[in-house]
Design an enzyme around this catalytic site. Structure first.
Site, short mmCIF file in Angstrom:
data_model
loop_
_atom_site.label_atom_id
_atom_site.label_comp_id
_atom_site.label_asym_id
_atom_site.label_seq_id
_atom_site.Cartn_x
_atom_site.Cartn_y
_atom_site.Cartn_z
N ASP A 79 77.25 -39.67 -5.52
CA ASP A 79 77.73 -39.55 -6.90
C ASP A 79 78.85 -38.51 -7.02
OD1 ASP A 79 77.21 -40.22 -9.86
OD2 ASP A 79 76.88 -38.06 -9.86
N TYR A 95 82.83 -33.06 -15.09
CA TYR A 95 83.40 -34.28 -15.69
C TYR A 95 84.75 -34.01 -16.34
CZ TYR A 95 79.21 -37.08 -14.94
OH TYR A 95 78.18 -37.79 -14.35
N HIS A 139 70.58 -45.96 -9.00
CA HIS A 139 71.65 -44.99 -8.72
C HIS A 139 71.25 -43.90 -7.73
CE1 HIS A 139 75.18 -42.60 -9.33
NE2 HIS A 139 74.54 -41.62 -9.95
#
Length: 286
Positions: free
Chosen positions: A97, A203, A263
């Protein structure tokens, strides 16, 4: 198997890492919404043959959470400086990720010190941005929400368990994969001062990350790459042609879609992932 918890100052921040085993060095980079704890099933197995180092990324876990430095070039330099501090001349790198975004930048910025690379359930930032349409934007709502200054921190603080429960339930094939002690460990980590802001800043570096990725988009990763993903995760395996995505990134490539998996392949299917990692790392002699 003794797993040590250590910290060192490198690249201007205090970096926390887990360490076990002897042999050729293998570094594990966690993703969101996790910490180095995510590798608890991999560290004991890999440490039978390798010197395993699992850092908390900048902004996560027990590593410092500064107000800046979350672009992936700086975070890749965190790893490079950690290597120098630990006297690791070359590594193999396993990532998931957000950690795979750091690892991909590391592979392009520091190819001379990387032997091989594993990326788990990750679509590179540049490709997510390039292919974002209405359907993908709905699925990737959190990418956009986390970009908003200050508001996510205000809404999440004090409700970390609700926020994390959503992601762990929604992103795993079995929505109760992360429960009990594991869930409480993550909740505790994200309740630490600065932890929510650190994840949000990761992010918020999106524009810088895309600019860095676009600048060398034509340069393929030089080392062997293995890409793994959960076949049944709607935001990756179901939404993107993953062999095509990673063929754009690397020439020496193997790919695996993990069935009945979302995920978090390393937590949802640890035995299968460990087998694939051991096979892929077999040629790494240090």
């Amino acid at each position: 198997m003794k797993i040590s918890s250590r910290a060192v100052h490198a690249n201007g921040i205090r970096q926390h890492y887990l360490e076990a085993g002897d042999g050729p060095p293998v570094v594990l980079l966690h993703g969101f919404p996790e910490t180095s704890y995510a590798w608890r099933y991999q560290i004991p197995e890999l440490a039978k043959k390798y010197h395993v180092i699992a850092p908390d990324l900048r902004g996560y876990g027990e590593t410092d959470k500064p107000s800046s430095g979350y672009d992936k070039r700086t975070m890749a330099m965190d790893l490079r400086e950690l290597m120098l501090a630990l006297n690791l001349p070359k590594i193999s790198l396993v990532s998931h990720d957000r950690g795979s975004r750091v690892a991909t930048r590391f592979a392009k910025d520091h190819p001379e010190v990387l032997d091989r690379l594993v990326v788990m359930d990750n679509v590179p930032t540049r490709i997510v941005g390039r292919e974002l349409d209405a359907a993908k934007a709905k699925g990737y709502w959190f990418f956009l929400f986390h970009l908003v200054p200050d508001l996510p921190e205000a809404l999440i603080t004090g409700r970390e368990d609700i926020w994390l429960r959503h992601f762990f339930s929604d992103w795993c094939f079995d929505p109760l994969t992360i429960r009990g002690e594991a869930f409480e460990t993550y909740v505790k980590a994200y309740r630490a001062p600065g932890a929510i802001r650190g994840a949000m800043e990761d992010y918020r570096a999106n524009a810088s990350d895309v600019a860095q990725d676009n600048a060398d988009a034509s340069v393929k990763i030089a080392c062997p790459v293995m890409s793994l993903w959960g076949r049944d995760f709607k935001l990756v395996g179901e939404m993107f042609d993953m062999p095509r995505v990673w063929a754009e990134m690397a020439s020496d490539l193997v790919t695996h879609a993990i069935p009945e998996c979302g995920h978090l392949p390393h937590e949802e299917k640890p035995e299968e992932i460990n087998r694939l990692l051991i096979d892929f790392l077999a040629g790494w002699k240090g």
